[in-house]
Each structure stands twice: as C-alpha cells, then as structure tokens.
Design a protein around this motif. Sequence first.
Motif, PDB file in Angstrom:
ATOM      1  N   LEU A 186      31.439  35.753  33.650  1.00  0.00           N
ATOM      2  CA  LEU A 186      30.839  34.920  34.692  1.00  0.00           C
ATOM      3  C   LEU A 186      30.074  33.738  34.098  1.00  0.00           C
ATOM      4  O   LEU A 186      30.106  32.626  34.638  1.00  0.00           O
ATOM      5  N   ILE A 199      35.575  31.832  40.580  1.00  0.00           N
ATOM      6  CA  ILE A 199      34.514  31.332  41.457  1.00  0.00           C
ATOM      7  C   ILE A 199      35.022  30.187  42.329  1.00  0.00           C
ATOM      8  O   ILE A 199      34.775  30.150  43.533  1.00  0.00           O
ATOM      9  N   VAL A 218      23.801  35.765  40.075  1.00  0.00           N
ATOM     10  CA  VAL A 218      24.367  37.083  39.795  1.00  0.00           C
ATOM     11  C   VAL A 218      23.336  38.143  40.169  1.00  0.00           C
ATOM     12  O   VAL A 218      22.224  38.144  39.644  1.00  0.00           O
ATOM     13  N   ILE A 245      26.934  36.576  43.643  1.00  0.00           N
ATOM     14  CA  ILE A 245      27.884  37.559  43.128  1.00  0.00           C
ATOM     15  C   ILE A 245      27.149  38.893  43.051  1.00  0.00           C
ATOM     16  O   ILE A 245      26.165  39.014  42.304  1.00  0.00           O
TER      17      ILE A 245
END
Length: 276
Positions: free
Chosen positions: A21, A91, A33, A3
């Motif tokens: 998240l 996701i 991330v 991400i």
Amino acid sequence: MSIIIPVYRDWDRLSTLLTALEGQRENGPSFEVVVVANDDARHPPLHLPMDRFGYCHTPGSYAARNHGAGMARGSILVFTDADCVPQIGWIVAMAKAVGDGTIVAGDVQMVAGDPPNFWERFDQMTGIPQRAYVRRGYAATANFAVTRRTFDQVGGFPEDGFSGGDERFCRRAADLGVSVVFAPDAIVTHPSRDSWPALAQKVRRIKGGQLRAGPLRRRAYWAVRLFVPPVRQLLVIARAKGGVVDKLGAACAAFVFWGYGAYEAVRLTLGKRPQR
C-alpha cells in the motif's frame, strides 16, 4: 478514502500488505490505512506503516470491519484482508469504480508455489472466484469497496457469524437498490491454501456461517443445500485455467469437501462451536 484491514494473529503477512500500500501513495488518490486487531493478546509491531489502529473485542472479522468503519474518516471504505497483497493500480481502480448505489468487487487472484501442489491447484481454481460471486449478486470482502453513505444505509456487516457476512451485506444492499459491480483492474493476490487442514478449516468456517448465522429462512436454505452436489463449484472449476487432469482432480476434491461440509453440519447440530 479509508482502507480497512482486520487482522487476527497474522502480523507478518499484514506487513507485506502494508508495504504494498505504501507504494501506491504517490500515484493516486490519498487514503488512510485503518488496521483493526481482532485479538488483543499482543501489540502490533511498531514499525508497521498504518495511520489508525484499534482493537475489536467482539470475535469475528465482520465485527472488526464494522469497528474499522467506525474509526475511518474517509467517504469511501475499501476492505481487504491481512493475507492479501494489493497490486499496482489497485487504489486508482477502486476510486474510479465506486460510487453511491454500488458495491465494487475487485479481482482476487490466488497465488501458489512453483509448481503448485494438489491442494494449491484446487484452491487456485475455487478459492475466491470474485467474478462468479458478482454474477450471483454479492462479493467477498477480500477486495470490496463501498461509499460511507451506502455502508451506513445498509447498516454495516452482520456480526453473528465468522463467514458469509459479506454476502448478507450485499443482499441487504440489493433490497435498497444497490448493485454489485466487478472491477477487473482492482487486483489483490491471496495465497492458495496448500494442505488438507487449511482447506478443511475453510470449509468448517463457511458451514458455520451458513448454518449458525442469519435468519432461520437462510439457515434452512443452506441445510437443504447440504444434499445438493457442488454444481456451482464444478462450474467454477470448468471455467478455471488448467489442464484436464488438474480439473478432474479438483472436481474430485470438490466432492470430498462437499462430504466434509456435511460432516461439519452434523458437528454443529450436536452443539459444537463454529470454526473461526
């Protein structure tokens, strides 16, 4: 899956995104991330839950996204913005939809106060109409996924402007046979702009991307479009949720911003810098 999130002086809203998240790590595919700061004037708050962090010294979110892609380890690259909030199941929905030969565009829902003011209502109707973008063959990077292989084949985002790089990426991808698909269950929310200055800044940034970046043919196209009324935006308003009065108000605002876009074009012609 990686991400990738560019951030420019927006640490508070980034914190909200990262918290959202973290709540999706247990039920779904694993992901990292990657946060890329596009301004190195300060260090990020240490408590932010991210796996990888870097600085991109080239101004612009597209340069930061490319930098993040270079740092990322995942075979799937998912992009969103620091002021977005991924909703539950984001996701999972992205992982199901993405594959080689496709760009996935998730839904971007504009959120506002209760009740929203005039400017928020306008932005709710016109802000980031991702479904409409997909019908035209491109997608906004506020909610965007692509495989590493496809990203590398396209060559990353163009870095010569502050707006429109996502559309140009998708156009180049289309030349390679890549299609853009809409994923309605992959949802992020985005705050509605709540004032004239905030919306005017967006208009200036978009016009800068249209008129000062990309090949001459593209810039000439957008120069001609300055004389064309905002028909596409009016169609988006007509399809949006809302009453007749709200839609009429939004249509009037669309014409005001059309005129303001022409004013910004004159500023750019006189050598002023594009809005970041």
